[in-house]
Write an enzyme that holds these catalytic residues in place. Structure first.
Site, PDB file in Angstrom:
ATOM      1  N   THR A  78      19.976 -11.626  89.661  1.00 29.97           N
ATOM      2  CA  THR A  78      20.553 -10.368  90.148  1.00 29.97           C
ATOM      3  C   THR A  78      20.675 -10.345  91.656  1.00 29.97           C
ATOM      4  OG1 THR A  78      19.717  -9.099  88.294  1.00 29.97           O
ATOM      5  CG2 THR A  78      20.108  -7.878  90.301  1.00 29.97           C
ATOM      6  N   SER A  97      19.005 -15.830  84.911  1.00 26.89           N
ATOM      7  CA  SER A  97      17.821 -16.600  84.515  1.00 26.89           C
ATOM      8  C   SER A  97      17.612 -16.627  83.000  1.00 26.89           C
ATOM      9  CB  SER A  97      16.563 -16.112  85.234  1.00 26.89           C
ATOM     10  OG  SER A  97      16.125 -14.890  84.725  1.00 26.89           O
ATOM     11  N   THR A 134      15.024 -12.318  87.712  1.00 24.17           N
ATOM     12  CA  THR A 134      13.683 -11.815  87.387  1.00 24.17           C
ATOM     13  C   THR A 134      13.319 -12.013  85.912  1.00 24.17           C
ATOM     14  OG1 THR A 134      14.520  -9.593  86.948  1.00 24.17           O
ATOM     15  CG2 THR A 134      13.740 -10.048  89.185  1.00 24.17           C
ATOM     16  N   ASP A 135      14.328 -12.120  85.049  1.00 25.11           N
ATOM     17  CA  ASP A 135      14.033 -12.092  83.611  1.00 25.11           C
ATOM     18  C   ASP A 135      13.110 -13.220  83.160  1.00 25.11           C
ATOM     19  OD1 ASP A 135      15.535  -9.835  83.457  1.00 25.11           O
ATOM     20  OD2 ASP A 135      17.301 -10.785  82.568  1.00 25.11           O
TER      21      ASP A 135
HETATM   22  N1  ASP Z   1      19.433 -10.949  84.277  1.00 23.47           N
HETATM   23  C1  ASP Z   1      18.985 -11.160  85.638  1.00 23.47           C
HETATM   24  C2  ASP Z   1      18.373 -12.543  85.729  1.00 23.47           C
HETATM   25  O1  ASP Z   1      17.286 -12.740  85.292  1.00 23.47           O
HETATM   26  C3  ASP Z   1      17.994 -10.112  86.001  1.00 23.47           C
HETATM   27  C4  ASP Z   1      17.449 -10.198  87.401  1.00 23.47           C
HETATM   28  O2  ASP Z   1      17.581 -11.136  88.149  1.00 23.47           O
HETATM   29  O3  ASP Z   1      16.793  -9.177  87.785  1.00 23.47           O
HETATM   30  O4  ASP Z   1      19.005 -13.441  86.223  1.00 23.47           O
END
Ligand code: ASP
Length: 339
Positions: free
Chosen positions: A14, A56, A87-88
């Site tokens: 993200t 991710s 973050t995932d």
């Molecule tokens: N879907 C995103 C990822 O994990 C979520 C994030 O980065 O907060 O790449």
């Protein structure tokens, strides 16, 4: 003393995303990210590489190996590393790197954000600044820095899907905080051994979360098609005893075929203790399964991938599994080794 040299490794997420026709997608490179936070050049000197640009959700153990390899290649040249990441699955990557790069004397910091760096309201800039503060601090080891918290790479878990306070440290205190650019370190994990890089993982480690009434066939299938199975059971841990299909027998067959089985809990805090109830103690007493105790599921998966790339010999697997690495396990009690 000159400024610290830090390598920023971009992987997507993200933090680097822009809105496309079908939702957010990682577009920005690590160099483009840095343009949003020009003040970071006051903290350190930075070089950038972009390994890939992935949500991710799409990151796999082979990507952990690529991140570890770039850190290894730059290890002599840089004082610290920042990995910007979605973050995932960041907690899984943090665990993976904790086993691939052991006893690092230099900081290896993962960070990301819940909102893209181009948004008016975003946590991206603060998280990046904090990550660089830690990477330039002379701290050691793999850490995840998010919303001011510094979390051991083996202890992180994403516990909020939307809030800026996205990560928690599970069964272990946070290592420190970054507040208004100032680093406050609470814990100094000791590392006397030499830094060691590993270059292989056995990704065939499956995870099964038990649900009431789950059929034993799922477990059999996963054991058949993988080197190891981690079972997230209920409470302090145990396996169901139904009239239909025996989980005990299915696990035994897997073990007899040389597979590794770890029992853990789906409860977030305080870990497993199979000795408490009959549903747990009978299996622990009679079968050479392993128990996760206070380890996170993310760390258990990554640790097994690392161990099984080195050995499949049952006693060696058990010994490595219960050997604390990067503060991943504390509560191995007497009699904890069953193998
Ligand atoms: N879907 C995103 C990822 O994990 C979520 C994030 O980065 O907060 O790449």
């Amino acid at each position: 003393m000159g400024k610290k040299r830090i390598l920023l490794i971009g992987t997507g997420g993200t933090i680097a995303s822009e809105m496309g026709d079908n939702g957010l997608e990682p577009e920005l490179t690590s160099r483009q990210l840095l343009r949003y936070v020009p003040d970071i050049s006051g903290i350190c000197e930075i070089d950038c590489i972009q390994l890939f640009s992935l949500d991710s959700t799409n990151i796999r153990p082979e990507h952990w190996l690529r991140i570890a390899k770039s850190i290894q290649e730059g290890y002599g040249q840089y004082d610290g590393f920042v990995v910007s990441h979605g973050t995932d699955t960041m907690a899984y990557t943090a665990a993976g790197l904790s086993y691939l790069i052991q006893n690092s004397l230099k900081p290896i910091v993962l960070t990301g954000a819940q909102k893209p760096i181009g948004y008016d309201t975003t946590d991206s800039k603060q998280n990046l600044r904090d990550a660089f503060t830690v990477a330039a601090s002379g701290m050691s080891g793999v850490m995840l820095v998010f919303n001011g918290k510094i979390i051991m790479g083996t202890r992180a878990r994403k516990t909020h899907s939307k809030s800026f306070e996205a990560f928690s440290s599970i069964n272990y205190p946070i290592v420190g905080m970054v507040q208004d650019g100032r680093l406050i370190q609470y814990i100094r994990p000791e590392s006397k051994a030499n830094t060691k890089f590993y270059e292989a993982l056995d990704a065939k480690v499956a995870l099964l979360k038990l649900a009431p009434g789950i059929e034993c066939g799922v477990l059999e299938y996963l054991l058949e098609h993988n080197s190891a199975l981690v079972i997230e059971s209920f409470g302090v841990g145990g396996l169901p005893v139904y009239e239909t299909g025996s989980f005990y027998e299915a696990v035994k067959r897997g073990l007899d075929a040389g597979k590794t089985v770890v029992l853990t809990t789906q409860v977030e805090n305080e870990g497993s203790d199979l000795s408490v109830y009959h549903v747990g103690s009978s299996i622990k007493r009679n079968l050479p399964i392993l128990e996760a105790y206070d380890m996170t599921t993310e760390a258990v998966l990554a640790k097994l991938m690392w161990i099984l790339s080195l050995t499949t010999e049952r006693n060696e697997v058990a010994e490595l599994f219960y050997t604390p690495i990067a503060c991943d396990i504390i509560s191995v009690l007497e009699g904890g080794m069953n193998g």
